[in-house]
Design an enzyme around this catalytic site. Structure first.
Site, mmCIF file in Angstrom:
data_model
loop_
_atom_site.group_PDB
_atom_site.id
_atom_site.type_symbol
_atom_site.label_atom_id
_atom_site.label_comp_id
_atom_site.label_asym_id
_atom_site.label_seq_id
_atom_site.Cartn_x
_atom_site.Cartn_y
_atom_site.Cartn_z
ATOM 1 C CG HIS A 1 -2.324 0.713 0.919
ATOM 2 N ND1 HIS A 1 -3.454 0.130 0.827
ATOM 3 C CD2 HIS A 1 -2.270 1.851 0.298
ATOM 4 C CE1 HIS A 1 -4.237 1.151 0.368
ATOM 5 N NE2 HIS A 1 -3.679 2.091 0.099
ATOM 6 C CB THR A 2 4.263 2.225 1.107
ATOM 7 O OG1 THR A 2 3.781 1.771 2.298
ATOM 8 C CG2 THR A 2 5.095 3.291 1.458
ATOM 9 C CG HIS B 1 8.462 -0.618 -1.484
ATOM 10 N ND1 HIS B 1 7.261 -0.294 -1.840
ATOM 11 C CD2 HIS B 1 8.257 -1.267 -0.042
ATOM 12 C CE1 HIS B 1 6.515 -0.443 -0.931
ATOM 13 N NE2 HIS B 1 6.680 -1.014 0.153
HETATM 14 N N1 LIG Z 1 6.043 0.718 8.876
HETATM 15 C C1 LIG Z 1 6.629 -0.054 7.846
HETATM 16 O O1 LIG Z 1 7.557 -0.510 7.730
HETATM 17 C C2 LIG Z 1 5.537 -0.368 6.736
HETATM 18 C C3 LIG Z 1 5.787 -1.568 5.798
HETATM 19 C C4 LIG Z 1 4.855 -1.907 4.794
HETATM 20 C C5 LIG Z 1 3.496 -1.206 4.745
HETATM 21 N N2 LIG Z 1 3.538 -0.126 5.590
HETATM 22 C C6 LIG Z 1 2.086 0.387 5.910
HETATM 23 O O2 LIG Z 1 1.180 -0.588 6.615
HETATM 24 C C7 LIG Z 1 -0.305 -0.257 6.000
HETATM 25 C C8 LIG Z 1 -0.864 -1.586 5.321
HETATM 26 O O3 LIG Z 1 -0.283 -1.914 4.450
HETATM 27 P P1 LIG Z 1 -0.901 -3.029 3.355
HETATM 28 O O4 LIG Z 1 -0.112 -3.291 2.142
HETATM 29 O O5 LIG Z 1 -1.117 -4.087 4.265
HETATM 30 O O6 LIG Z 1 -2.404 -2.384 2.871
HETATM 31 P P2 LIG Z 1 -3.761 -2.832 2.443
HETATM 32 O O7 LIG Z 1 -4.325 -1.821 1.481
HETATM 33 O O8 LIG Z 1 -3.474 -4.284 1.855
HETATM 34 O O9 LIG Z 1 -4.357 -2.969 3.829
HETATM 35 C C9 LIG Z 1 -4.913 -2.102 4.726
HETATM 36 C C10 LIG Z 1 -6.180 -2.728 5.316
HETATM 37 O O10 LIG Z 1 -6.732 -1.762 6.343
HETATM 38 C C11 LIG Z 1 -8.309 -1.476 6.098
HETATM 39 N N3 LIG Z 1 -8.438 -0.076 6.795
HETATM 40 C C12 LIG Z 1 -8.209 1.088 5.941
HETATM 41 N N4 LIG Z 1 -8.785 2.252 6.389
HETATM 42 C C13 LIG Z 1 -9.160 1.452 7.883
HETATM 43 C C14 LIG Z 1 -9.793 2.213 8.897
HETATM 44 N N5 LIG Z 1 -9.688 3.507 9.049
HETATM 45 N N6 LIG Z 1 -9.995 1.432 9.933
HETATM 46 C C15 LIG Z 1 -9.906 0.137 9.768
HETATM 47 N N7 LIG Z 1 -9.343 -0.732 8.715
HETATM 48 C C16 LIG Z 1 -8.920 0.117 7.804
HETATM 49 C C17 LIG Z 1 -8.499 -1.678 4.813
HETATM 50 O O11 LIG Z 1 -9.690 -2.175 4.655
HETATM 51 C C18 LIG Z 1 -7.563 -3.048 4.420
HETATM 52 O O12 LIG Z 1 -7.949 -4.136 4.361
HETATM 53 C C19 LIG Z 1 0.024 0.801 4.816
HETATM 54 O O13 LIG Z 1 -0.298 2.240 5.699
HETATM 55 C C20 LIG Z 1 1.414 0.584 4.615
HETATM 56 O O14 LIG Z 1 1.860 2.042 4.038
HETATM 57 C C21 LIG Z 1 4.345 0.226 6.577
HETATM 58 ZN ZN LIG Z 2 5.934 -1.935 1.761
#
Ligand SMILES: NC(=O)c1ccc[n+]([C@@H]2O[C@H](COP(=O)([O-])OP(=O)(O)OC[C@H]3O[C@@H](n4cnc5c(N)ncnc54)[C@H](O)[C@@H]3O)[C@@H](O)[C@H]2O)c1
Ligand SMILES: [Zn+2]
Ligand SMILES: [Zn+2]
Length: 415
Positions: free
Chosen positions: A84-85, A105
């Site tokens: 998602h990032t 990435h």
């Molecule tokens: N910190 C890190 O190192 C790191 C690494 C990878 C991804 N991320 C971040 O982690 C997050 C998730 O990534 P992903 O690839 O799993 O995304 P994704 O889109 O596959 O999953 C996100 C989920 O969150 C749900 N969601 C969205 N808003 C919501 C809310 N307000 N309340 C409840 N649920 C909600 C969506 O329905 C979805 O199921 C993103 O913000 C991404 O940027 C961070």
């Molecule tokens: Zn990532």
């Protein structure tokens, strides 16, 4: 702090210069070191999915990929997935717009050629690129507690290589920005050596590529940062690949109540395969979700992990942990201007707020062992892979993620 960063960089550069000279000498004595790929030392024409404008479909173009410079490696990407990032920075709603740009990435590839001073990699090595690096020399790399490498830590707004401040991608002389130092939506890309983990060459790249971001991040956020105790309760906000990997980590830790929170009800059934056993959809309640969770758990969960990036969800994830011992871990990436607002009494009441990048794993030191865990059947990655697409259909992977239909979609660069 800024000053320290600068002087550290200068040191690194001087050091590189010396190594460069030494390297040249030893190459002179050992000419076989020159024999890399047919293109070594020259630009390669590569197919890349270029984002020309925010939110507009990527365009597959031929771009020039310059040879790797000191401490850099040119990698042939075999598979990439979408996290998602990538989507946030492509949409650029609340993130710095930087275009044209090559996103991507989460990927796996093979080293094509290496620049001067590259010590640990050679052509043919199998590698996973990571958005945050490990130089091995800075105070963070030397600390057991941190993976926030001084030199190579995540920088979402940089579109160039750290060595010379230039892009390695161009088209007709126009530079194209990098993303997170990885830019894996390209057949060939140039990456700093410190952002590449060398892995077991027997590991299937079309599967372990998802360990290069989402799955390791979620797993590590629970195992290395939240550290739930056996029999404890854990709330996971956001049941995408990152949140589900966090749920998996909670199961491995022996947590007994794993509460999945998501706005998309289709996620709940799927989340059962990752250990989640109770579900809350904030839309089904007319009070804040933190109150709902506090009622379900007699005052709050022991641990929570925020994996959506939504600021209100971050506040709920913090406020839903039990006073006295609760720990909340932020994993989701916020918008640039987000402000975390809570009453300080919530903190005084002995709740802890933490955050993590890449689940606190050190990419080069720790990622090879996660790959080994997969190879030894101690970690499952297949269940995160819901879709596969050829590179030519990469825009569909964006649609699937935006519609909440995919967890991870593997994009094959050779198709
Ligand atoms: N910190 C890190 O190192 C790191 C690494 C990878 C991804 N991320 C971040 O982690 C997050 C998730 O990534 P992903 O690839 O799993 O995304 P994704 O889109 O596959 O999953 C996100 C989920 O969150 C749900 N969601 C969205 N808003 C919501 C809310 N307000 N309340 C409840 N649920 C909600 C969506 O329905 C979805 O199921 C993103 O913000 C991404 O940027 C961070
Ligand atoms: Zn990532
Ligand atoms: Zn470092």
């Amino acid at each position: 702090m800024h000053k320290m960063h600068k002087s550290f960089r200068t040191l690194v550069h001087n050091d590189h210069f010396l190594k460069l000279l030494n390297n040249q000498k030893s190459r002179f004595l050992r000419p076989e070191l020159y024999s890399t790929s047919a293109h070594a030392g020259r630009a390669i024409i590569s197919k890349a999915a270029v984002a020309w404008e925010a939110g507009k479909p990527l365009v597959i173009e031929k771009v020039e990929v310059a040879p790797p410079q000191a401490s850099e490696v040119r990698v042939q990407i075999k598979y990439t997935s979408l996290c998602h990032t990538d989507v946030y920075f492509w949409e650029a709603k609340g993130q710095t717009p930087l275009f044209p740009r090559i996103f991507g990435h989460e990927a796996a590839g093979v080293v094509e050629s290496v620049g001067e001073c590259v010590k640990n990699l050679k052509p043919g090595d199998h590698v996973l690129p990571v958005f945050t690096g490990e130089c091995g020399d800075c105070p963070h790399c030397k600390s057991e507690e941190s993976n926030m490498c001084e030199l190579l830590r995540i920088n979402c707004d940089r579109g160039v290589m750290i060595g010379d401040g230039k892009a390695r991608f161009s088209q007709n002389g126009t530079p194209i920005n990098h993303f997170l130092g990885t830019s894996t939506f390209s057949e060939y890309t140039v990456i700093h050596e410190g952002c590449l983990a060398k892995i077991d060459p027997k590991a299937p790249l079309d599967k372990v590529c998802i360990l290069s971001c989402g799955v390791s991040t979620g797993l590590g956020a629970t195992l290395n940062v939240a550290k739930p105790k056996k029999g404890s309760s854990v709330a996971i906000f956001g049941l995408g690949a990152v949140g589900l990997a966090a749920a998996e980590g909670a199961g491995i830790s022996g947590a007994s109540r794993i509460i999945g929170v998501d706005l998309n009800p289709n996620r709940f059934e799927q989340a059962k395969n990752f250990g989640a056993n109770e579900f809350v959809n904030p839309k089904d309640h007319n009070k804040p979700v933190q109150e709902v969770i506090a009622e379900m758990t007699d005052g709050g969960v022991d641990r929570s992990l925020e994996c959506t990036g939504n600021i209100n969800s971050m506040i709920s994830a913090f406020e839903c942990v039990h006073d006295g011992w609760g720990v909340a871990v932020l994993v989701g990436v916020p918008t640039k201007d987000a402000i975390f607002k809570t009453n300080p009494m919530k903190v005084l009441d002995e709740r802890t707020l933490k955050g993590t990048f890449f689940g606190n794993y050190k990419p080069r030191s720790d990622l090879p062992s996660l790959v080994d865990m997969y190879m030894n059947k101690k970690l499952e990655v297949e269940k995160f892979i819901t879709h596969r697409l050829p590179f030519s259909e990469i825009n569909r992977a964006f649609d699937l993620m935006l519609k909440g239909e995919s967890l991870r979609c593997i994009i094959s660069m050779e198709e």
